[in-house]
Write an enzyme that holds these catalytic residues in place. Structure first.
Site, short mmCIF file in Angstrom:
data_model
loop_
_atom_site.label_atom_id
_atom_site.label_comp_id
_atom_site.label_asym_id
_atom_site.label_seq_id
_atom_site.Cartn_x
_atom_site.Cartn_y
_atom_site.Cartn_z
CG HIS A 34 -1.95 0.90 1.31
ND1 HIS A 34 -2.36 1.82 0.17
CD2 HIS A 34 -1.39 2.56 2.38
CE1 HIS A 34 -2.83 3.02 1.51
NE2 HIS A 34 -2.46 3.21 2.33
CG HIS A 60 -0.21 7.70 3.78
ND1 HIS A 60 0.97 6.99 3.01
CD2 HIS A 60 -0.81 7.10 4.44
CE1 HIS A 60 -0.33 6.06 2.85
NE2 HIS A 60 -0.90 6.37 3.41
CG ASP A 61 -1.13 4.70 6.36
OD1 ASP A 61 -2.41 5.42 7.08
OD2 ASP A 61 -1.59 4.03 5.38
CD GLU A 64 -4.37 7.36 11.35
OE1 GLU A 64 -4.14 8.45 10.39
OE2 GLU A 64 -5.08 6.54 10.43
CG ASP A 65 -2.07 2.16 10.84
OD1 ASP A 65 -2.88 3.11 11.41
OD2 ASP A 65 -2.41 2.17 9.02
CG ASP A 121 -4.32 6.71 2.00
OD1 ASP A 121 -3.69 5.58 1.99
OD2 ASP A 121 -4.70 7.50 2.86
ZN ZN Z 1 -2.78 4.40 3.67
#
Ligand code: ZN
Length: 181
Positions: A34, A60-61, A64-65, A121
């Site tokens: 991804h 980018h994640d 958050e992740d 995204d």
């Molecule tokens: Zn993403």
């Protein structure tokens, strides 16, 4: 670091930070797929002219992740990259429904480069929804997700015609896959 080296350093870092993670879809793709897809879309959309934006796409994640901090990103990849990642990061202290509502509300207010990242995204996510939707998602949940992604993207239109067309193709493909399911 020059652009090419920095981009590859970010790809390597992203692969490590997300090593344990898989996509939600039935195919359980490695998460790095991804991140590379989003980075590739951003690179094409900007003709490779913005290495920091490609790096931000790879990372980018991460906040958050993977629980990585803005400071950690800034230390290695600079404040510009860290700010771009923050611009596309949800506030995880909020309930999920509120985070989704805020993505729609805030999309038009984001800086142009963050809008490009958001478009890429959402394109990647809808491609995944077409090819490999989560096995336990109902028809209705998939339809809601596609509608929500379209609503977020409605707020960033006028940013990059090529990427918006690629998004529209992905959304149409997700619709077709859902209709055939
Ligand atoms: Zn993403």
């Amino acid at each position: 670091m020059n652009g090419l080296r920095a981009v590859l350093a970010a790809a390597d870092t992203a692969a490590r930070w997300h090593a344990e993670q898989r996509r939600k879809g039935e195919a359980q793709e490695p998460y790095i797929n991804h991140l590379l897809e989003v980075a590739h879309l951003v690179a094409e959309a900007t003709d490779g002219r913005d290495p920091d934006l490609i790096i931000a796409a790879l990372l980018h994640d991460a906040i958050e992740d993977s629980g990585i901090s803005e400071a950690e990103i800034a230390d290695t990849f600079g404040a510009d990259v860290a700010a771009l990642v923050v611009a596309v990061t949800d506030d995880k202290s909020l309930p999920k429904a509120e985070r989704k509502r805020l993505q729609i509300a805030h999309a038009p207010t984001k800086p142009e480069r963050a809008k490009i990242l958001k478009l890429a995204d959402k394109t990647s996510n809808l491609r995944a929804m077409a090819k490999s939707p989560p096995a336990n998602w109902s028809h209705e949940r998939r339809a809601e997700y596609i509608a929500w992604a379209r609503a977020v993207v409605a707020g960033v239109r006028g940013t990059n015609a090529w990427l918006e067309a690629v998004f529209d193709d992905a959304a149409a493909e997700a619709d077709r896959a859902l209709a055939a399911a």
